[in-house]
Design a protein around this motif. Structure first.
Motif, short mmCIF file in Angstrom:
data_model
loop_
_atom_site.label_atom_id
_atom_site.label_comp_id
_atom_site.label_asym_id
_atom_site.label_seq_id
_atom_site.Cartn_x
_atom_site.Cartn_y
_atom_site.Cartn_z
N ASN A 180 0.82 -1.22 0.00
CA ASN A 180 0.00 0.00 0.00
C ASN A 180 0.85 1.27 0.00
O ASN A 180 0.53 2.25 -0.68
CB ASN A 180 -0.94 0.01 1.21
CG ASN A 180 -2.13 -0.92 1.02
OD1 ASN A 180 -2.28 -1.53 -0.03
ND2 ASN A 180 -2.97 -1.01 2.02
N ALA A 183 2.35 1.74 -3.42
CA ALA A 183 1.29 2.15 -4.36
C ALA A 183 0.96 3.64 -4.15
O ALA A 183 0.81 4.40 -5.12
CB ALA A 183 0.04 1.30 -4.15
N TRP A 184 0.87 4.06 -2.87
CA TRP A 184 0.58 5.46 -2.57
C TRP A 184 1.70 6.37 -3.06
O TRP A 184 1.45 7.44 -3.61
CB TRP A 184 0.39 5.63 -1.06
CG TRP A 184 -0.03 7.02 -0.69
CD1 TRP A 184 -1.31 7.50 -0.57
CD2 TRP A 184 0.84 8.13 -0.40
NE1 TRP A 184 -1.28 8.84 -0.23
CE2 TRP A 184 0.02 9.25 -0.12
CE3 TRP A 184 2.23 8.29 -0.35
CZ2 TRP A 184 0.54 10.49 0.21
CZ3 TRP A 184 2.76 9.53 -0.03
CH2 TRP A 184 1.91 10.62 0.25
N THR A 186 3.84 5.80 -5.49
CA THR A 186 3.82 5.84 -6.96
C THR A 186 2.74 6.80 -7.44
O THR A 186 2.96 7.61 -8.35
CB THR A 186 3.57 4.43 -7.53
OG1 THR A 186 4.59 3.54 -7.06
CG2 THR A 186 3.59 4.46 -9.05
N ARG A 187 1.57 6.72 -6.80
CA ARG A 187 0.45 7.62 -7.15
C ARG A 187 0.84 9.07 -6.88
O ARG A 187 0.58 9.96 -7.70
CB ARG A 187 -0.79 7.23 -6.35
CG ARG A 187 -2.00 8.13 -6.57
CD ARG A 187 -3.20 7.64 -5.76
NE ARG A 187 -4.35 8.54 -5.89
CZ ARG A 187 -4.53 9.64 -5.17
NH1 ARG A 187 -3.62 9.96 -4.23
NH2 ARG A 187 -5.59 10.41 -5.35
N TRP A 188 1.47 9.33 -5.74
CA TRP A 188 1.90 10.68 -5.38
C TRP A 188 2.88 11.23 -6.41
O TRP A 188 2.80 12.38 -6.82
CB TRP A 188 2.55 10.67 -4.00
CG TRP A 188 2.97 12.04 -3.52
CD1 TRP A 188 2.24 12.91 -2.77
CD2 TRP A 188 4.22 12.70 -3.79
NE1 TRP A 188 2.95 14.06 -2.55
CE2 TRP A 188 4.18 13.96 -3.16
CE3 TRP A 188 5.37 12.35 -4.50
CZ2 TRP A 188 5.24 14.87 -3.22
CZ3 TRP A 188 6.43 13.24 -4.57
CH2 TRP A 188 6.36 14.48 -3.94
N VAL A 190 3.19 10.40 -9.55
CA VAL A 190 2.50 10.69 -10.83
C VAL A 190 1.68 11.98 -10.72
O VAL A 190 1.73 12.83 -11.63
CB VAL A 190 1.58 9.50 -11.21
CG1 VAL A 190 0.71 9.87 -12.41
CG2 VAL A 190 2.41 8.26 -11.52
N LEU A 191 0.96 12.14 -9.61
CA LEU A 191 0.12 13.33 -9.43
C LEU A 191 0.93 14.62 -9.29
O LEU A 191 0.45 15.70 -9.64
CB LEU A 191 -0.78 13.15 -8.20
CG LEU A 191 -1.87 12.07 -8.29
CD1 LEU A 191 -2.62 11.97 -6.98
CD2 LEU A 191 -2.84 12.38 -9.44
N ASN A 192 2.16 14.48 -8.77
CA ASN A 192 3.00 15.66 -8.56
C ASN A 192 4.09 15.80 -9.62
O ASN A 192 5.10 16.46 -9.39
CB ASN A 192 3.63 15.61 -7.16
CG ASN A 192 2.63 15.84 -6.06
OD1 ASN A 192 2.37 16.98 -5.67
ND2 ASN A 192 2.05 14.76 -5.55
N ARG A 193 3.84 15.18 -10.76
CA ARG A 193 4.83 15.20 -11.84
C ARG A 193 5.28 16.61 -12.20
O ARG A 193 6.47 16.86 -12.42
CB ARG A 193 4.22 14.52 -13.10
CG ARG A 193 5.04 14.66 -14.37
CD ARG A 193 6.34 13.89 -14.28
NE ARG A 193 7.17 14.11 -15.45
CZ ARG A 193 8.05 15.11 -15.58
NH1 ARG A 193 8.21 16.00 -14.61
NH2 ARG A 193 8.79 15.22 -16.66
N SER A 205 11.00 7.34 -10.11
CA SER A 205 10.26 6.36 -10.90
C SER A 205 11.02 5.04 -10.98
O SER A 205 10.43 3.96 -10.83
CB SER A 205 10.02 6.90 -12.32
OG SER A 205 9.22 8.06 -12.28
N THR A 212 8.77 -2.02 -6.32
CA THR A 212 7.49 -2.68 -6.56
C THR A 212 7.70 -4.12 -7.03
O THR A 212 7.08 -5.06 -6.51
CB THR A 212 6.66 -1.91 -7.60
OG1 THR A 212 6.40 -0.59 -7.10
CG2 THR A 212 5.34 -2.62 -7.87
#
Length: 241
Positions: A180, A183-184, A186-188, A190-193, A205, A212
């Motif tokens: 988890n 995953a969080w 990785t999401r962060w 991408v969102l803060n690219r 990355s 992962t």
């Protein structure tokens, strides 16, 4: 923190974990673990690091909750010191494995350590993404039970109740604090690219991709070893009765 402080903290950390490793060799060792005394010392040292880091990482966000809102710029000396200490541990463990284990047996972990040292090193030297690094160190909460599992196996307690209880906690914390968390993160990322420079984004990355893959492989191994195989043995016993 200045460069000299980073070097000092990291150096002290390397020395501390070397002392822990040496100290473990002076303590009583399970007879079954004597066949591979180096591995017992190495895992015990890793257990100490995980125990310290797990508590420290939680305290970082407890003492400085603003860091959770800004993982790039906001951090405290307390959290910066934690990342520096972990770099020292990974350097110590890297050298220990290079000197005592064959490359074909340890290349995965050595590669993992190189990636972590590079990412954490970039963080402490630039004083950016320290909060992100502390989030990454939350996986050490699971590592406490992961290393305890290995120690119990080496001590010949793989069939004990303690081992079974630890296996359940280990798998649960693995999902929560490793899968988890990754995953969080990785999401962060991408969102803060748009807020992350290309070099840092690339480094992050690559680090996330490596972590992962390694964690999914390890999760499958744990599931097969501690649960699927035991279920197969129990079914076989029922058939034999």
């Amino acid at each position: 923190m200045e460069l000299s402080s980073v070097i000092l903290t990291t150096g002290v950390s390397v020395g501390f974990f070397r002392l822990v490793n040496a100290g473990v060799s002076k303590l009583p060792m399970p007879e079954s673990a004597c066949r591979n005394a180096w591995k017992w010392r190495n895992i015990s040292t890793s257990f100490v690091h995980s125990f310290i880091t797990a508590i420290w990482a939680v305290l970082c966000f407890f003492r400085h909750p603003q860091m959770a809102e800004d993982l790039i710029e906001t951090h405290s000396v307390f959290s910066h010191a934690l990342v520096s200490l972990s770099i020292g541990y990974f350097i110590c463990d890297f050298l220990d494995m290079v000197l005592n284990q064959k490359l074909n047996q340890s290349w995965e972990i050595l590669f993992h350590h190189i990636v972590v040292i590079t990412c954490f090193g970039f963080s402490v030297l630039t004083c950016r993404y320290v909060g992100f690094s502390v989030v990454a160190l939350m996986v050490e909460i699971n590592s406490v039970f992961l290393h305890l599992r290995q120690m119990l196996r080496m001590a010949g307690n793989a069939t004990s109740t303690l081992y079974r209880v630890n296996s359940i906690i280990n798998l649960g914390t693995y999902v929560v604090f490793r899968i988890n968390t990754l995953a969080w993160m990785t999401r962060w990322l991408v969102l803060n690219r748009d807020n992350v420079p290309l070099m840092a984004y690339t480094l992050g990355s690559v680090g996330m991709a490596v972590m992962t893959v390694m964690n999914i492989v390890l999760f499958c191994r744990l599931l097969r070893s501690d649960f699927l195989k035991s279920s197969t043995r129990e079914n076989k016993k029922e058939k034999d009765m």
